[in-house]
Design a protein around this motif. Structure first.
Motif, short mmCIF file in Angstrom:
data_model
loop_
_atom_site.label_atom_id
_atom_site.label_comp_id
_atom_site.label_asym_id
_atom_site.label_seq_id
_atom_site.Cartn_x
_atom_site.Cartn_y
_atom_site.Cartn_z
N PRO A 161 0.82 -1.21 0.00
CA PRO A 161 0.00 0.00 0.00
C PRO A 161 0.85 1.27 0.00
O PRO A 161 1.73 1.45 0.85
N PHE A 183 0.76 5.66 -1.72
CA PHE A 183 -0.07 6.67 -2.38
C PHE A 183 0.85 7.66 -3.09
O PHE A 183 1.04 8.78 -2.61
N GLU A 215 0.14 13.76 0.38
CA GLU A 215 0.17 12.31 0.58
C GLU A 215 -0.36 11.94 1.96
O GLU A 215 -1.18 11.02 2.11
N LYS A 252 -3.83 9.71 2.67
CA LYS A 252 -3.73 8.44 3.39
C LYS A 252 -4.66 8.40 4.60
O LYS A 252 -5.13 7.33 4.99
N ARG A 300 -6.68 2.10 3.51
CA ARG A 300 -5.36 1.66 3.07
C ARG A 300 -5.44 0.68 1.90
O ARG A 300 -4.62 0.73 0.98
N TRP A 309 -5.56 2.45 -1.61
CA TRP A 309 -4.54 3.41 -2.05
C TRP A 309 -3.98 3.11 -3.43
O TRP A 309 -3.91 3.98 -4.29
N ASN A 310 -3.53 1.87 -3.64
CA ASN A 310 -2.84 1.54 -4.89
C ASN A 310 -3.73 1.72 -6.11
O ASN A 310 -3.28 2.15 -7.17
N HIS A 354 -4.92 5.84 -6.45
CA HIS A 354 -3.99 6.85 -6.98
C HIS A 354 -3.99 6.81 -8.52
O HIS A 354 -3.89 7.85 -9.16
#
Length: 217
Positions: A134, A136, A161, A165, A170, A173-174, A177
């Motif tokens: 995870p 960002f 960032e 977050k 969590r 996030w990937n 973004h």
């Protein structure tokens, strides 16, 4: 809307708009992703994707990239911005990965950020997209939209960032973004929207009349 309500709306809307989140930079493994991200500094993903096939054909591993050397790398990547510095970084980081990390891109924040040409944002992209950790990563699109959407102050990318977050789960996030980047490129562009034009800005701030004054990264 409160800030968390805006964040929830953004998450729901972007999940609907972008159910799939393909990585914009062409690559085949963590090393080629790392190289592509280093090359993407001050360049479009499209331009990087035009250059990397030729580079990866002869330098697609730490061993072959290190063997090429800076001059040969430069000849291939010279159409890209900052090509001299990038060719030096790629030659040196390939040698370090070869000598210090057994030819594997390190799955470690400190080790990644210690590589030449690799800052926190580049390390974040690699950790997120190559290793599923995870993170960002904040680029210019995310920094811009976080301000327009009232999710961050825009003080700097570190602050942006941290703010994002805190607002988003969590495990999102990937994916998120990338979704924000896609939306920023398609709808909430630097010149095409000023915080009052795109659908997201209008839905989050229906009474906003004046353009948002952005703080640069």
């Amino acid at each position: 809307m409160l800030k968390q309500e805006r964040a929830d709306h953004v998450l729901q809307t972007l999940d609907h708009l972008y159910p799939e989140t393909p990585i914009p930079l062409d690559h085949r493994d963590p090393f080629t992703l790392l190289v592509a991200v280093v090359l993407s500094a001050q360049c479009t993903d499209k331009k990087v994707n035009e250059i990397t096939p030729a580079l990866f054909a002869v330098g697609g591993t730490p061993e072959t990239m290190a063997a090429m050397g800076q001059a040969a790398i430069y000849e291939i990547i010279r159409p890209l911005g900052l090509s001299k510095q990038k060719s030096k970084s790629l030659a040196n980081l390939s040698r370090i990965i070869l000598d210090q990390h057994d030819s594997h891109v390190p799955e470690d924040w400190d080790a990644l950020e210690a590589l030449p040409g690799v800052g926190h944002k580049t390390a974040s992209v690699v950790m997120a997209q190559a290793f599923g950790v995870p993170a960002f990563p904040v680029d210019t699109h995310i920094h811009r939209l976080a301000q327009r959407w009232g999710l961050a102050s825009g003080k700097n990318v570190v602050d942006t960032e941290k703010s994002l977050k805190k607002l988003f789960p969590r495990d999102h996030w990937n994916r998120l973004h990338l979704q924000i980047i896609f939306y920023g490129r398609e709808f909430c562009t630097a010149r095409g929207c000023d915080g009052t034009v795109c659908e997201m800005c209008r839905s989050l701030y229906p009474k906003r009349k004046k353009p948002v004054q952005l703080k640069k990264p």
